[in-house]
Design a protein around this motif. Structure first.
Motif, PDB file in Angstrom:
ATOM      1  N   GLN A 202       0.831  -1.194   0.000  1.00 17.06           N
ATOM      2  CA  GLN A 202       0.000   0.000   0.000  1.00 17.06           C
ATOM      3  C   GLN A 202       0.872   1.254   0.000  1.00 17.06           C
ATOM      4  OE1 GLN A 202      -2.656   0.412   3.424  1.00 17.06           O
ATOM      5  NE2 GLN A 202      -4.307   0.322   1.923  1.00 17.06           N
ATOM      6  N   SER A 205       2.520   1.766  -3.409  1.00 14.96           N
ATOM      7  CA  SER A 205       1.669   2.238  -4.507  1.00 14.96           C
ATOM      8  C   SER A 205       1.149   3.654  -4.244  1.00 14.96           C
ATOM      9  CB  SER A 205       0.534   1.256  -4.796  1.00 14.96           C
ATOM     10  OG  SER A 205      -0.156   0.971  -3.611  1.00 14.96           O
ATOM     11  N   SER A 206       1.048   4.038  -2.978  1.00 13.33           N
ATOM     12  CA  SER A 206       0.516   5.381  -2.730  1.00 13.33           C
ATOM     13  C   SER A 206       1.579   6.471  -2.842  1.00 13.33           C
ATOM     14  CB  SER A 206      -0.174   5.439  -1.369  1.00 13.33           C
ATOM     15  OG  SER A 206       0.775   5.140  -0.371  1.00 13.33           O
ATOM     16  N   TRP A 208       3.394   7.210  -5.532  1.00 16.60           N
ATOM     17  CA  TRP A 208       3.525   7.762  -6.888  1.00 16.60           C
ATOM     18  C   TRP A 208       2.945   9.157  -7.079  1.00 16.60           C
ATOM     19  CZ3 TRP A 208       6.888   5.635 -10.168  1.00 16.60           C
ATOM     20  CH2 TRP A 208       7.361   4.371  -9.821  1.00 16.60           C
TER      21      TRP A 208
END
Ligand SMILES: Cc1cc2nc3c(=O)[nH]c(=O)nc-3n(C[C@H](O)[C@H](O)[C@H](O)COP(=O)(O)OP(=O)(O)OC[C@H]3O[C@@H](n4cnc5c(N)ncnc54)[C@H](O)[C@@H]3O)c2cc1C
Ligand code: SF4
Ligand code: SF4
Ligand code: FES
Lengths: 355, 292
Positions: A202, A205-206, A208
């Motif tokens: 998590q 991916s957060s 970016w």
């Protein structure tokens, strides 16, 4: 490989446990900004830091490195005799902490460069004795960086250990067998749980959206952009601004060119041959006997640099030659910046194409 | 300090065992003979430890070292066909290292690394009429190529050698040229830019010789070696004779520091001249913006 959990307060313990057995280096605060340096006190190590002045390349290709020592003298007949002994300078067990993902991409290119074709034993000997401990970039570290554009915002497979901070914990990924052994031997860690792994995913991916794009094109378009613009006026304009100081190449994690020179001591019998960082931005770089210079003008030299970064390295090593670290922009007194130049070329090319 | 072993394969092995190898470490070779060619050039006969063969191809070079002074690329002048226990280097003195090399005498040690680079692929020239256009010192690397053909004469068609020197006193290998002139299986034309009273041969730059040679472009291959400026004009002549760019080979001069594709000095666009060159076809050269 496997994922471990290191409590944040245990990081110092890890460093202290390593210190008697390894040269431990990492980003430390200096007067002029952050720099990779020896960690003498474990508390010095900071894992959240803006881009260092120099990349960690200095631990793989020292600024000046002895290649061999020699001795010359004459025998009884008066004939010249020489003896030479190779030197493997700074080959020692070393742990580099806190390498950003962009800089790990620099190491990736170095590995390709020095380990393919003729093997550079000097590089390889140091590389083999070095542990790379990466740190995941969760927020942009510097205004000048454009790592997201260059695809260097994820860790390439050069690390032995890779640390990501998640919820006050360090999640440590092992990239090599030797890295895992190092971790288990010197650090107090637990295996990560399924929940830790979920949180890591998590967090990765957060990250970016926090990084911005600086380039108007994708990195895959760069080789052809540069091909089209080989004859562009841009190079003359940049050449007129450039001071030919070579700072941009010294701070670059992917520049590896060197010069070779000899030095003798006062007896004129003993000495060494060494290599030191060189720069294609300097006039002498392509000068040959008879005075012909294959890159006479600053324009041709700065074009060569851009070509190497965004095209040639891709052709030779299959890797883009720029990690988007932004160091050259910060180091350049003439304010020459890779993204600005590439964007301008891109826009002009779009206009040309539209005409 | 590691002892340097003069002789025999055994001691070579011991040497390798004792220290780690380094691509940058020269082999200690010995100068066997020194011959003065002209005021600027000397020819050195060099022997590797144990008389071990160099194993080069025409057009390849070695890095020549004098510890304390430096290292530079020098083409191997002798052909593989004439290189057994020794090989030859023709060195022009132009600076620090080459001036010091000129002071060396038979019996002196010299450092050698290599051979490096790609050289001329001899198979491409087999069964073909071969034109060699050499300018100045370019005749040294060209000699390796020419002698290789002469020693395997039946494998090749006609051999035409064009040689240009600035003035008569700079003409290299006079004895050899005289011998070549006597042979009927080699057409030799020599010209000088600036003649003196004694000169009775052709006058003018090398391109002036081209109208004098007849070539059948369908079965010809050319090799040209000389100063960077010469290539432009010579290729025009060769193209004018009907040769296509892939029938023309050339050898590029570049600054070289490592010889092994690492230091970056010899780059021609994206390619390393010390590895993939210094011999390229004109067709390849046309694909590089920086070649000529
Ligand atoms: C593939 C190749 C084959 C060559 N073959 C021969 C040969 O057979 N015989 C011969 O006499 N010469 C040959 N040369 C040229 C020779 O390498 C240079 O003349 C030599 O490097 C000059 O060294 P120096 O130390 O005497 O000169 P320096 O004191 O270094 O300076 C003189 C000039 O040489 C230039 N120079 C310095 N280092 C190099 C370098 N590594 N390569 C090219 N130029 C350099 C300098 O820019 C300067 O203009 C060859 C060069 C190449 C690239
Ligand atoms: S070219 Fe500039 S931005 Fe790119 S890797 Fe080198 S220093 Fe960093
Ligand atoms: S740092 Fe700037 S001024 Fe200096 S050589 Fe590089 S581009 Fe030119
Ligand atoms: S001479 Fe160093 S890369 Fe070619």
């Amino acid at each position: 490989m496997s994922l471990y959990v290191l409590a944040k307060e245990k990081l110092t313990g890890f460093v202290e446990a390593l210190q008697p057995n390894f040269r431990v280096v990492g980003p430390v605060r200096t007067q002029h900004g952050y720099a990779f340096d020896d960690i003498t006190d474990a508390a010095q190590l900071e894992l959240i830091y803006p881009t260092t002045i120099l990349p960690p390349k200095k631990y793989f290709l020292p600024q000046r490195e002895t290649l061999f020592k020699f001795h010359t003298d004459s025998d009884e007949q008066g004939s010249r005799r020489m003896k030479m002994e190779p030197v493997f300078q700074d080959v020692q067990p070393t742990v580099i902490f806190g390498v950003h993902t962009c800089d790990m991409n620099g190491i990736l290119l170095y590995d390709r460069m020095f380990e393919t074709g003729y093997q550079d034993e000097h590089y390889i000997a140091r590389r083999e004795q070095t542990y790379v401990i990466g740190v995941e970039c969760l927020s942009p570290c510097d205004d000048a960086s454009f790592c997201k554009d260059m695809g260097t915002l994820t860790a390439p497979p050069v690390y032995d250990l890779h640390i990501t901070e998640v919820d006050g914990l360090y999640l440590v990924d092992t990239g090599s067998e030797k890295g895992e052994q190092l971790l288990l031997k010197y650090a107090e860690v637990k295996m990560a749980t399924t929940e830790d792994i979920r949180q890591l995913g998590q967090s990765l991916s957060s990250k970016w959206p926090r990084f911005r794009h600086r380039l108007k094109m994708g990195k895959d378009q760069l080789p052809s952009l540069l091909t089209i613009n080989y004859g562009a006026n841009t190079w003359d304009e940049l050449g007129a601004k450039c001071l030919a100081c070579g700072s941009c190449t010294s701070v670059c994690p992917t520049c590896f060119c060197f010069d070779v020179q000899d030095e003798v001591d006062i007896s004129m019998e003993d000495g060494e041959r060494f290599r030191q960082w060189d720069s294609c931005q300097l006039y002498e770089f392509a000068l040959v006997a008879g005075g012909h210079n294959f890159r006479d003008s600053k324009a041709s030299r700065i074009r060569h640099r851009f070509m190497r970064k965004a095209k040639y390295n891709q052709q030779v090593h299959g890797l883009i030659g720029c990690t988007g670290c932004g160091r050259c922009e910060r180091a350049c007194l003439a304010h020459i910046a890779i993204p600005t130049t590439l964007n301008a070329l891109y826009e002009e090319t779009q206009i040309d194409a539209g005409r | 300090m590691v002892e340097v072993f003069e002789d025999a394969a055994v001691s070579e092995a011991a040497y390798v065992e004792e220290v780690m190898p380094s691509i940058y470490l020269p082999t200690v070779a010995k100068i066997i003979k020194v011959r003065t060619e002209t005021e600027m050039e000397k020819v050195f006969t060099v022997r590797l430890p144990g008389g071990r063969p160099l194993g080069h191809a025409p057009g390849q070079f070695v890095m020549v070292s004098l510890p304390g002074i430096g290292e530079a690329p020098i083409s191997v002048m002798s052909s593989p066909s004439r290189t057994h226990e020794t090989f030859e280097l023709c060195i022009r003195r132009v600076g620090n290292l080459t001036n010091s090399l000129h002071k060396l005498l038979p019996g002196d040690d010299i450092g050698i690394r290599g051979p490096f680079a790609r050289g001329f692929p001899m198979d491409v020239f087999k069964k073909k009429d071969v034109i060699v256009a050499a300018g100045g010192l370019g005749l040294a690397p060209a000699r390796s190529f020419i002698d290789e053909i002469l020693d395997n004469r039946d494998d090749y068609g006609r051999l035409i050698v064009l040689y240009g020197a600035r003035n008569p006193s700079e003409i290299l290998f006079r004895d050899e040229l005289r011998k070549w002139r006597m042979r009927d299986d080699i057409d030799l034309l020599v010209t000088v830019d600036r003649p003196d009273e004694s000169w009775v041969g052709h006058i003018g730059v090398i391109t002036r010789l081209f109208p004098r040679v007849e070539i059948n472009p369908a079965k010809a291959m050319a090799v040209t070696i000389g100063p960077p400026i010469m290539y432009r004009f010579v290729t025009v002549e060769l193209l004018g004779k009907g040769l296509s760019p892939d029938q023309i080979w050339m050898s590029f001069e570049r600054r070289m520091k490592c010889g092994v594709g690492k230091c970056g000095h010899c780059q021609v666009n994206y390619r390393y001249s010390c590895q993939e060159g210094p011999s390229w076809t004109y067709a390849e050269a046309l694909a590089f913006e920086e070649a000529l």
